[in-house]
Write a protein that holds these residues in place. Structure first.
Motif, PDB file in Angstrom:
ATOM      1  N   ASP A   1       0.845  -1.199   0.000  1.00 51.07           N
ATOM      2  CA  ASP A   1       0.000   0.000   0.000  1.00 51.07           C
ATOM      3  C   ASP A   1       0.881   1.250   0.000  1.00 51.07           C
ATOM      4  O   ASP A   1       1.491   1.590   1.027  1.00 51.07           O
ATOM      5  N   LEU A   2       0.965   1.935  -1.110  1.00 50.52           N
ATOM      6  CA  LEU A   2       1.911   3.034  -1.267  1.00 50.52           C
ATOM      7  C   LEU A   2       1.318   4.345  -0.756  1.00 50.52           C
ATOM      8  O   LEU A   2       0.249   4.767  -1.215  1.00 50.52           O
ATOM      9  N   PRO A   3       1.991   5.027   0.160  1.00 50.89           N
ATOM     10  CA  PRO A   3       1.510   6.338   0.609  1.00 50.89           C
ATOM     11  C   PRO A   3       1.768   7.398  -0.455  1.00 50.89           C
ATOM     12  O   PRO A   3       2.684   7.278  -1.283  1.00 50.89           O
ATOM     13  N   ASP A   4       0.980   8.437  -0.456  1.00 53.12           N
ATOM     14  CA  ASP A   4       1.184   9.543  -1.397  1.00 53.12           C
ATOM     15  C   ASP A   4       2.537  10.207  -1.130  1.00 53.12           C
ATOM     16  O   ASP A   4       2.967  10.358   0.019  1.00 53.12           O
ATOM     17  N   GLY A   5       3.201  10.606  -2.210  1.00 51.54           N
ATOM     18  CA  GLY A   5       4.460  11.327  -2.080  1.00 51.54           C
ATOM     19  C   GLY A   5       5.642  10.457  -1.710  1.00 51.54           C
ATOM     20  O   GLY A   5       6.686  10.980  -1.285  1.00 51.54           O
ATOM     21  N   LEU A   6       5.527   9.139  -1.906  1.00 50.77           N
ATOM     22  CA  LEU A   6       6.614   8.250  -1.513  1.00 50.77           C
ATOM     23  C   LEU A   6       7.885   8.535  -2.297  1.00 50.77           C
ATOM     24  O   LEU A   6       8.977   8.596  -1.728  1.00 50.77           O
TER      25      LEU A   6
ATOM     26  N   LEU B   1      11.507   9.618  -0.733  1.00 49.45           N
ATOM     27  CA  LEU B   1      12.725   8.829  -0.901  1.00 49.45           C
ATOM     28  C   LEU B   1      13.851   9.685  -1.467  1.00 49.45           C
ATOM     29  O   LEU B   1      15.003   9.600  -1.017  1.00 49.45           O
ATOM     30  N   ASP B   2      13.540  10.516  -2.460  1.00 51.39           N
ATOM     31  CA  ASP B   2      14.573  11.366  -3.047  1.00 51.39           C
ATOM     32  C   ASP B   2      15.078  12.394  -2.028  1.00 51.39           C
ATOM     33  O   ASP B   2      16.269  12.722  -1.988  1.00 51.39           O
ATOM     34  N   ARG B   3      14.161  12.877  -1.183  1.00 49.33           N
ATOM     35  CA  ARG B   3      14.565  13.852  -0.173  1.00 49.33           C
ATOM     36  C   ARG B   3      15.446  13.210   0.895  1.00 49.33           C
ATOM     37  O   ARG B   3      16.431  13.819   1.341  1.00 49.33           O
ATOM     38  N   LEU B   4      15.142  11.991   1.279  1.00 50.26           N
ATOM     39  CA  LEU B   4      15.868  11.336   2.359  1.00 50.26           C
ATOM     40  C   LEU B   4      17.243  10.832   1.928  1.00 50.26           C
ATOM     41  O   LEU B   4      18.197  10.846   2.724  1.00 50.26           O
ATOM     42  N   PHE B   5      17.342  10.359   0.674  1.00 55.64           N
ATOM     43  CA  PHE B   5      18.582   9.707   0.261  1.00 55.64           C
ATOM     44  C   PHE B   5      19.268  10.367  -0.938  1.00 55.64           C
ATOM     45  O   PHE B   5      20.431  10.087  -1.213  1.00 55.64           O
TER      46      PHE B   5
END
Length: 967
Positions: free
Chosen positions: A727-732, A736-740
């Protein structure tokens, strides 16, 4: 298979503190582990027992008579519905449409505690015999294999169960139900089969004799229980296993394998109405027995003083183990005991852990447990470093356990453990198929609802409850251990018993609402239609597979890559980084990481090496992004505390020393120099196998500074791939790009794939001598030139499955285990990579040391036969179906799906490659498979290596009939 009961506890060294998932269920204190890997599936049958038949019934499949008795709904709780047939059979249905698999489990309320004198191990032996068939199902393993079903059986002190899982199918479900109904009353229990299976079970017992921790546990259990059968090992004693009369085994079967003593559980994808009808058809006509069950009535009297023993065996690590008598699972105190075990031993906050491990007096501690149907034991212990003063550590251990019994625990610590149980509670409800295993233990303890009552009690536990329970049971006079101390005044602890094990259960209400999943199609075409692949602005490759799961579960897998293999081949510190990451960050201590992951209803794990790292994450839709933030913090802001490094290094050295005398260690030590020479490898070359002395020097020489330097030089997201399933949350993708995305190290050496070059290895023979080991091992290995992109690989996969990879259905297992009775487990495996063609094919087995030459001769003879005559069409048809079903079933697991997506990102392939592999297996002809077998299987190229105590039990000469043909 034996699953030792809820009285048992096995120390385990170091797993990730935030790897909470299904492992959290073990917090319940039921100690469901210490499972011995088994293949309790055997062969043929004959009409042995004839059963009473009921008048006026219609014939049904399997030769049994059926009346269409209706199942009556008894109750529902937590998505589980309980039904009862007139003959007494209890039925539990736990439907889950979100997974395309189904599990069928039948639990008989009989275990080793029901055995009489001279019958030790009979319940487990009977478990093996029930795979021998019936007049209607003459080859049960073959029937399972034909339908691609995974199956096994387990035995504990209180129960025996049989289970199978398969891709959801009406036909397969009906088969499973008909089979279980048939072998409930009509299994063939024959002297000729018992004679062969006895030696297999005896080898299983011998394997356990090689485990010092397991032996210590068995001995102390026997010391703690002077009268109650819980003191007997479930696997039995050698003399009883070898000599039990067939008449006793048959009588035991007729007494306990009846519908009124069984609970049938079905979980996963099913049509409930149809399933109930099929249950009624399969089991409804079985007669309700008129016999009275013989219930065990022995009560262990209160212990009147400390008891002690000492065990001396070769190999393993020093260990201390103390057992305290406690109530069974149905007693309310079981919840407090579950919490108490975590308060004492959980890493890193447990009081016993802080006292012994952090001070380096021990390398690991363990605590927990309660009884099963009857009162059992709470186990406390420690694994020691080789040079430890065992007497001093024992005093510290007992002081740390028995002194806190008179003190209170911190409320925040109790609340933290309760929060972990809360997560475990949700995990149970999310996975009906996994819950079946816990329900089986609850059934054994008296009622399937006990597991929910136990969790409910834990959630409301108070600090004063834990203190009371500790003070009541953790008394010196109630202790059995490896030392003796006299006392002036004996103290007797009265352990309460439960007369009504269902008391209060009817008032249970479930307050958790777990969202349902969708019906899921795991075919490659359907998977490709769901999959989305992209490259994010930072260069990170992402693949997502949206999927509505039960409980909104999401699984994330990540790969990080760096360096060239030769440049890091000698970097011992490379493997240490990921271990130390969990020891804390600038913002969170190790304990805070555990607490935060519990709060976020998920967990994660990180493993790394010389050329990269992998990360796995599981959470719920609403908590995934915050949990990924915690993962990013652990990856990017570790503190590498010196205390943790010294502690883990001490643990590693102790574990290294403990394994020095094990057969596998001795066999590797003997063969590794040969492979290095044959392959032209020297230190610094990728693939070089370090000797034991070299590995010890590397371990001793590793420094915290080198670990930090390796992390600073290499660890980054310069090359990163991410796969997400669920179940994919919005803005995933943005998160991910912001975190890594900005975790870059421009100066870090780029990843360079190392390709092994195929080299032939000349045949050789090595026999390693071990001391005081009842079980021996063998490997027969050859190098092959192949990769899994080759058109030959799917055909070789089928050939290996028929040779030894298909468990009980394989040629080698049938010959060496079922016919000759020489090995508890024998199989073969092909190790093939994607990029290079340096692969191996190996055969492996365990055996009694005196059977070494007989086993080798039988193996050579069977392989000579299959090379000469080839496999049969029937063998190929069964293997093809079994392999294809297994491949399909693997695609129903979210972790496997995420792993496949990562592989696709790396190889630039898609799900069509899976379909191509399936199609190649579907279209394979018998001539093609036999040709591939003969092309790659070359017995004259084998490197044969064995290890065992061949001086204590000299190998017997092979019988002439077994050695007539040698390749």
């Amino acid at each position: 298979m034996i699953r030792f009961d809820s009285q048992r506890a096995q120390p385990a060294l170091a797993s990730s503190p935030v790897q909470l998932g299904a492992a959290l269920l073990l917090l319940l204190g039921l100690s469901l582990g210490m499972s011995v890997p088994a293949h309790s599936k055997t062969t043929p049958a004959d009409p042995a027992q004839k059963r009473q038949k009921t008048q006026g019934q219609q014939p049904a499949q399997g030769g049994l008579k059926v009346n269409l008795a209706k199942a009556e709904l008894v109750r529902s709780l937590g998505g589980i519905s309980e039904y009862r047939l007139p003959n007494g059979l209890q039925v539990l249905l736990f439907p889950d449409a979100s997974k395309p698999t189904t599990t069928v489990n039948i639990t008989y309320k009989v275990g080793s505690r029901h055995e009489g004198p001279g019958e030790a191990g009979m319940a487990h032996l009977l478990e093996h015999m029930l795979f021998k068939g019936s007049p209607e199902f003459k080859d049960i393993p073959q029937e399972f294999s034909r339908r691609g079903m995974r199956f096994n059986g387990t035995t504990t002190v209180d129960r025996t169960n049989y289970f199978s899982s398969f891709n959801a199918s009406d036909d397969t479900l009906q088969f499973a139900l008909n089979l279980e109904a048939n072998r409930m009353l009509r299994s063939s229990i024959l002297k000729s089969e018992l004679d062969k299976e006895m030696t297999v079970v005896r080898n299983e017992l011998e394997i356990g004799e090689n485990n010092p921790g397991q032996l210590l546990q068995q001995r102390v259990m026997g010391l703690a229980f002077r009268f109650h059968p819980y003191g007997k090992p479930t696997i039995g004693t050698r003399s009883d296993v070898e000599n039990v009369p067939i008449e006793k085994l048959q009588s035991f079967y007729r007494q306990y394998y009846q519908p009124d003593n069984a609970v049938l559980m079905i979980a996963g994808q099913m049509d409930t109405a149809k399933t109930l009808t099929w249950v009624e058809q399969a089991f409804g006509g079985l007669p309700k027995p008129t016999r009275t069950l013989r219930e065990s009535y022995t009560v262990e009297p209160p212990q009147d003083g400390e008891r002690a023993l000492q065990l001396r065996r070769v190999g393993g690590a020093p260990m201390l183990m103390a057992l305290y008598h406690v109530p069974g699972m149905a007693h309310p105190d079981c919840a407090g005991l579950s919490v108490l075990g975590q308060l004492l031993a959980q890493q890193p906050s447990g009081s016993l852990y802080k006292q012994l491990v952090e001070s380096k007096q021990a390398v690991a501690v363990f605590a927990g447990g309660c009884g099963g149907y009857d009162p059992g034991v709470f186990t406390v212990g420690a694994v020691l470093p080789p040079a430890a003063d065992a007497s001093a550590v024992e005093l510290a251990l007992l002081k740390g356990v028995e002194v806190p019994a008179n003190t209170s625990f911190k409320a925040e610590d109790v609340q933290r453990i309760a929060a972990q149980y809360e997560l475990g509670y949700r995990q149970i409800l999310k996975s009906p198929e996994a819950a079946v295993g816990l329900l089986s233990e609850s059934v054994a303890a008296g009622d399937w609802r006990l597991i929910f009552k136990l969790i409910e009690n834990v959630r409301t536990i108070k600090t004063e409850d834990v203190a009371r329970i500790a003070q009541l049971y953790l008394q010196p006079a109630n202790r059995s251990m490896g030392s003796y101390t006299p006392v002036e005044q004996p103290i007797k602890v009265e352990v309460p018993r439960v007369s009504d094990r269902s008391a209060g259960l009817d008032d249970l209400k479930m307050d958790q609402v777990i969202s349902a999943g969708e019906s899921f199609d795991p075919t490659p075409t359907a998977l490709e239609a769901r999959t989305r692949r992209l490259v994010m602005p930072s260069g990170i490759k992402l693949a997502v597979l949206p999927k509505k799961n039960r409980g909104d579960t999401v699984t994330v897998s990540m790969n990080l890559r760096w360096a060239d293999a030769r440049g890091v081949a000698l970097a011992e510190e490379a493997g240490w980084v990921s271990t130390l990451l969990f020891e804390g960050t600038a913002k969170h201590s190790r304990q805070a990481l555990i607490d935060e992951s519990v709060k976020l209803k998920g967990g994660f794990n990180i493993s790394g090496g010389g050329q990269g790292a992998s990360v796995s994450v599981q959470a719920e839709k609403s908590t995934l992004i915050p949990l990924l933030g915690l993962v990013a913090e652990v990856l990017r802001e570790p503190t590498f505390p010196a205390e943790a490094f010294e502690r883990i290094k001490a643990q590693s050295l102790a574990s290294f020393e403990a394994g020095a005398k094990e057969p596998q260690t001795l066999r590797a030590e003997l063969t590794q120099p040969y492979y290095n020479a044959q392959l032209g490898l020297k230190p610094g070359d990728p693939g070089y196998a370090f000797s034991r002395s070299e590995n010890l020097a590397r371990l001793q020489g590793v420094s915290l500074e080198a670990i930090k330097a390796f992390y600073q030089r290499y660890w980054s997201a310069n090359e990163m791939e991410i796969a997400v399933v669920g179940d994919l949350p919005d803005g995933l993708d943005v998160a991910l790009d912001r975190l890594f995305g900005d975790w870059k190290k421009p100066t870090a050496p780029a990843y360079e794939r190392w390709l092994d070059e195929y080299k032939a290895v000349a045949p050789a023979r090595f026999d390693a001598q071990a001391k005081d080991k009842a079980n021996a091992i063998v490997e027969l290995r050859q190098e092959i030139r192949l990769n899994n992109r080759s058109a030959d690989y799917p055909l070789l996969d089928l050939a290996n499955h028929m040779l030894g990879g298909g468990a009980m259905e394989s040629r080698l297992a049938k010959r060496v285990r079922q016919t000759e009775g020489l090995s508890y487990g024998m199989g073969s495996s092909v190790n093939v990579g994607y990029w290079d063609d340096a692969s191996t094919w190996s055969i492996h087995a365990s055996f009694a040391p005196e059977n070494r030459e007989r086993l080798l001769a039988a193996t050579r003879d069977e392989i000579a036969k299959v090379l000469k005559s080839g496999f049969t069409q029937d063998e190929l048809d069964r293997a093809r179906n079994d392999v294809l079903q297994a491949r399909r079933q693997s695609r129903s697991d979210d972790g496997a799906l995420a792993g496949a997506l990562l592989n696709q990102l790396e190889t630039q392939t898609a799900w069509q490659r899976f379909e191509q592999g399936d199609q190649r297996r579907r279209e394979a002809t018998l001539e093609q498979v036999n040709a591939v077998l003969r092309k790659y299987l070359l017995p004259e190229a084998w490197v044969i290596s064995t290890a065992g105590d061949f001086l204590a039990k000299p190998p017997l000469a092979a019988e002439p009939a077994q050695a007539t043909t040698k390749p």
